[in-house]
Design a protein around this motif. Structure first.
Motif, PDB file in Angstrom:
ATOM      1  N   ALA A 252      50.887  53.661  39.667  1.00  0.00           N
ATOM      2  CA  ALA A 252      51.669  53.141  38.545  1.00  0.00           C
ATOM      3  C   ALA A 252      50.891  53.285  37.234  1.00  0.00           C
ATOM      4  O   ALA A 252      51.474  53.616  36.192  1.00  0.00           O
ATOM      5  N   ASP A 253      49.586  53.051  37.295  1.00  0.00           N
ATOM      6  CA  ASP A 253      48.752  53.227  36.099  1.00  0.00           C
ATOM      7  C   ASP A 253      48.774  54.685  35.630  1.00  0.00           C
ATOM      8  O   ASP A 253      48.872  54.953  34.426  1.00  0.00           O
ATOM      9  N   PHE A 254      48.685  55.628  36.555  1.00  0.00           N
ATOM     10  CA  PHE A 254      48.757  57.043  36.182  1.00  0.00           C
ATOM     11  C   PHE A 254      50.083  57.337  35.471  1.00  0.00           C
ATOM     12  O   PHE A 254      50.111  58.035  34.463  1.00  0.00           O
ATOM     13  N   ASP A 255      51.174  56.800  36.003  1.00  0.00           N
ATOM     14  CA  ASP A 255      52.487  57.013  35.378  1.00  0.00           C
ATOM     15  C   ASP A 255      52.529  56.418  33.977  1.00  0.00           C
ATOM     16  O   ASP A 255      53.032  57.053  33.042  1.00  0.00           O
ATOM     17  N   ARG A 256      51.998  55.220  33.799  1.00  0.00           N
ATOM     18  CA  ARG A 256      51.990  54.582  32.478  1.00  0.00           C
ATOM     19  C   ARG A 256      51.124  55.363  31.492  1.00  0.00           C
ATOM     20  O   ARG A 256      51.473  55.509  30.328  1.00  0.00           O
ATOM     21  N   ILE A 257      49.998  55.871  31.947  1.00  0.00           N
ATOM     22  CA  ILE A 257      49.128  56.675  31.084  1.00  0.00           C
ATOM     23  C   ILE A 257      49.877  57.917  30.620  1.00  0.00           C
ATOM     24  O   ILE A 257      49.877  58.246  29.428  1.00  0.00           O
ATOM     25  N   ALA A 258      50.528  58.613  31.550  1.00  0.00           N
ATOM     26  CA  ALA A 258      51.269  59.825  31.191  1.00  0.00           C
ATOM     27  C   ALA A 258      52.387  59.487  30.199  1.00  0.00           C
ATOM     28  O   ALA A 258      52.582  60.209  29.218  1.00  0.00           O
ATOM     29  N   GLU A 259      53.109  58.424  30.461  1.00  0.00           N
ATOM     30  CA  GLU A 259      54.202  58.027  29.560  1.00  0.00           C
ATOM     31  C   GLU A 259      53.674  57.668  28.166  1.00  0.00           C
ATOM     32  O   GLU A 259      54.278  58.024  27.163  1.00  0.00           O
ATOM     33  N   ALA A 260      52.537  56.990  28.094  1.00  0.00           N
ATOM     34  CA  ALA A 260      51.963  56.611  26.811  1.00  0.00           C
ATOM     35  C   ALA A 260      51.559  57.846  26.009  1.00  0.00           C
ATOM     36  O   ALA A 260      51.702  57.871  24.778  1.00  0.00           O
ATOM     37  N   LEU A 261      51.081  58.870  26.673  1.00  0.00           N
ATOM     38  CA  LEU A 261      50.631  60.081  25.990  1.00  0.00           C
ATOM     39  C   LEU A 261      51.763  61.062  25.710  1.00  0.00           C
ATOM     40  O   LEU A 261      51.687  61.835  24.766  1.00  0.00           O
ATOM     41  N   ASP A 262      52.793  61.049  26.539  1.00  0.00           N
ATOM     42  CA  ASP A 262      53.950  61.933  26.319  1.00  0.00           C
ATOM     43  C   ASP A 262      54.795  61.460  25.147  1.00  0.00           C
ATOM     44  O   ASP A 262      55.444  62.276  24.509  1.00  0.00           O
ATOM     45  N   GLY A 263      54.796  60.148  24.915  1.00  0.00           N
ATOM     46  CA  GLY A 263      55.669  59.561  23.898  1.00  0.00           C
ATOM     47  C   GLY A 263      55.274  59.932  22.550  1.00  0.00           C
ATOM     48  O   GLY A 263      55.836  60.345  21.637  1.00  0.00           O
TER      49      GLY A 263
END
Length: 147
Positions: free
Chosen positions: A136-147
């Motif tokens: 879940a942390d990996f997903d949140r990191i990716a979402e934070a950087l993609d945004g």
């Protein structure tokens, strides 16, 4: 400028540690896949096509984190090796749907054994109770950087 979290030196930063883990994974995969006659991008392409046959070149590029130009090279190599099949022409549009050949499925299966063994080594390094949170942390990191 202060780092965004407490770190005594650059080698302790989150980005550095993430890159170190990625480099270790890529190195292990490069070695294992070389024995199968594949590169990491070729393996990723075969893996995605097995799950989603008929994808276009552009969709495969997005799914495997390479440029469309790089995917053209990957696809050419896979096609020359007889691992994928693409029609020479299509009725409408420019996208040529790609599927695995029987040899492509066979080669993927052998490569999966090696890659899944590497992933199992990674998973064993994380306490079972923390794995879901890590993902879940990996997903949140990716979402934070993609945004």
């Amino acid at each position: 400028m202060e780092p965004p979290h407490p770190a005594d030196d650059v080698l302790a930063h989150v980005g550095y540690r993430l890159k170190r883990a990625h480099a270790a994974l890529r190195g292990a995969m490069d070695k294992a896949l070389r024995e199968q006659g594949l590169t990491v991008p070729q393996y990723a392409c075969l893996e995605v096509l097995a799950a989603r046959p008929g994808m276009s070149n552009a969709d495969l590029a997005r799914a495997t984190f390479v440029t469309r130009q790089s995917m053209n090279v990957v696809m050419r190599g896979l096609q020359d090796a007889g691992l994928i099949d693409r029609p020479g022409t299509v009725d409408a549009g420019r996208a040529r749907p790609t599927t695995l050949t029987p040899e492509g499925r066979r080669r993927l299966q052998g490569a999966q054994e090696s890659v899944y063994a590497i992933e199992a080594r990674m998973v064993r390094a994380v306490p079972e109770r923390r794995l879901a949170a890590l993902l879940a942390d990996f997903d949140r990191i990716a979402e934070a950087l993609d945004g």
